[in-house]
Design an enzyme around this catalytic site. Structure first.
Site, PDB file in Angstrom:
ATOM      1  N   GLU A   1       4.652  11.415   4.892  1.00 14.73           N
ATOM      2  CA  GLU A   1       4.961  10.390   4.286  1.00 14.73           C
ATOM      3  C   GLU A   1       4.624  10.128   2.830  1.00 14.73           C
ATOM      4  OE1 GLU A   1       5.202   7.591   5.312  1.00 14.73           O
ATOM      5  OE2 GLU A   1       4.987   7.330   7.755  1.00 14.73           O
TER       6      GLU A   1
ATOM      7  N   GLU B   1       8.517  10.919   2.199  1.00 12.89           N
ATOM      8  CA  GLU B   1       9.816  10.389   2.525  1.00 12.89           C
ATOM      9  C   GLU B   1       8.855   9.210   1.789  1.00 12.89           C
ATOM     10  OE1 GLU B   1      10.432  10.531   6.672  1.00 12.89           O
ATOM     11  OE2 GLU B   1       8.362   8.360   6.481  1.00 12.89           O
ATOM     12  N   GLU B   2       8.062   8.010   0.836  1.00 13.62           N
ATOM     13  CA  GLU B   2       8.211   7.622   0.124  1.00 13.62           C
ATOM     14  C   GLU B   2       8.375   7.643  -1.484  1.00 13.62           C
ATOM     15  OE1 GLU B   2       4.222   5.201   0.525  1.00 13.62           O
ATOM     16  OE2 GLU B   2       5.053   4.671   2.742  1.00 13.62           O
TER      17      GLU B   2
END
Length: 391
Positions: free
Chosen positions: A243, A246-247
């Site tokens: 996460e 990806e962010e």
């Protein structure tokens, strides 16, 4: 099992294999067509009502043929047979049990690859299988129906009492509890979704924060830690590292589980387990260019930790969030270690990887657990002294 033999479109033999048989030979074309239609009705009766009705149906076939032979109303019979033939499809009965595996709790897991695709065959096989399994003392039955090939069987499964358990994009799972006088102990569908949040702190005591492009915080100007849901079969550690990347485009390593929050009342009545984790960016990551996810993130930056709590919206959050972030600050400052985690082999019976999280011994010797045990022992000692004095 009903066996019907046709020759040039005419019935020459009908038998109930294993339960007696009848043989019909040397019939006229009209009579054999009439008899074939009667057998169709008898087969359907067997599928819906059982073998005894099937036997009665074959007897009716014999009587019907005898009457038809002596009847002078052949045109009327031919017309009736034509109408019946257009409205009835020949059914076959099945004494075979559906392919299945047994689970460790006296349950049945039906193999989807062995399921019939037509409704009549499936209804017959399912009803017979349920009778066999109930007689064997089996308990729960699990039925998985693939969406593309077997979704048409769902209404048929509902007829004998199957209920929906859960569904994914390509299948639905239904269950039936067999013992009539015992409570249903089949486990329900998953009660929680699992989320992760990451406080990523660099050597300058800055934390990695994002602003959401979608969701309830969109357009609020609020900076928050990267968050997301854990995928099916994904380890918690892998999920939080994924996460973050990806962010934000930052590669970071899991170091500690800081806190866990449970909450209820989410979509479709599910609860939520949120795991807040502490991560360290890899060397040089703070100097590289941040890359917000185009689909989800409007902006990303490094923010001094003390500025995070000064945001107006943060001040309005409930006390649980303030306690959570207090633990995050303590971890970032080295005052709180949280729990470390590793993936271990987790089963003695099958290959399985388990994520285990635990805290280290307190290096300052505060030993809260031992103090609690000593305090409890002291209380029990006082109580025992009182009892001894009264005796």
């Amino acid at each position: 099992m009903l066996e019907v033999t046709l020759r040039n479109g005419h019935l020459v033999r009908a038998s109930l294999k294993g339960r007696g048989w009848c043989c019909l030979r040397r019939l006229t074309p009209l009579h054999s067509q009439f008899c074939a239609v009667q057998c169709q009705y008898a087969a359907i009766q067997h599928l819906m009502l059982g073998t005894s009705y099937m036997q009665r149906g074959l007897h009716r076939v014999l009587r019907s043929v005898h009457k038809a032979r002596s009847s002078t109303k052949a045109p009327f019979i031919a017309q009736s047979v034509a109408q019946m033939t257009n409205s009835v499809t020949l059914g076959t009965s099945s004494d075979q049990v559906l392919a299945y595996d047994e689970d460790r709790y006296d349950g049945i897991i039906v193999k989807p690859e062995g399921l019939p695709t037509d409704l009549t065959s499936f209804r017959a096989a399912l009803n017979h299988s349920l009778q066999v399994w109930a007689a064997q003392g089996k308990r729960g039955v699990w039925l998985k129906l693939p969406r593309l090939s077997h979704s048409q069987l769902i209404p048929v499964a509902v007829e004998p009492g199957f209920e929906f358990h859960h569904a994914e994009a390509d299948y639905v799972v239904m269950t039936k509890w067999l013992p009539p006088n015992q409570p249903n102990t089949l486990p329900p569908n998953a009660s929680h979704q699992v989320g992760v949040g990451a406080i990523v702190v660099n050597e300058r005591q800055e934390m990695l924060v994002v602003q959401e492009k979608n969701g309830p915080l969109r357009g609020e100007g609020f900076w928050k830690m990267p968050t997301g849901l854990v995928l099916a079969g994904e380890d918690l550690i892998d999920a939080v590292e994924r996460e973050v990347f990806e962010e934000t485009g930052v590669v970071a390593e899991f170091k500690s589980l800081i806190a866990v929050r449970q909450a209820h009342g989410f979509m479709y009545g599910k609860s939520d387990m949120f795991f807040c984790c502490g991560l360290i960016p890899e060397a040089g990551a703070t100097m590289g260019q941040l890359k917000p996810c185009e689909r989800e993130i409007a902006a990303v930056q490094w923010m001094p930790i003390e500025d995070y709590t000064k945001q107006p919206l943060f001040q309005k959050l409930p006390s649980a969030y303030h306690m959570l972030f207090d633990r995050c600050i303590a971890w970032a400052q080295g005052r709180y270690t949280g729990m470390g985690g590793r993936v271990f082999e987790g089963s003695a019976t099958r290959p399985r990887a388990d994520s285990l999280f635990w805290g280290e011994d307190d290096i300052q010797g505060t030993d809260i657990g031992a103090r609690a045990v000593r305090s409890s022992a002291a209380d029990n000692g006082v109580a025992n002294d009182v009892v001894n004095e009264q005796q």
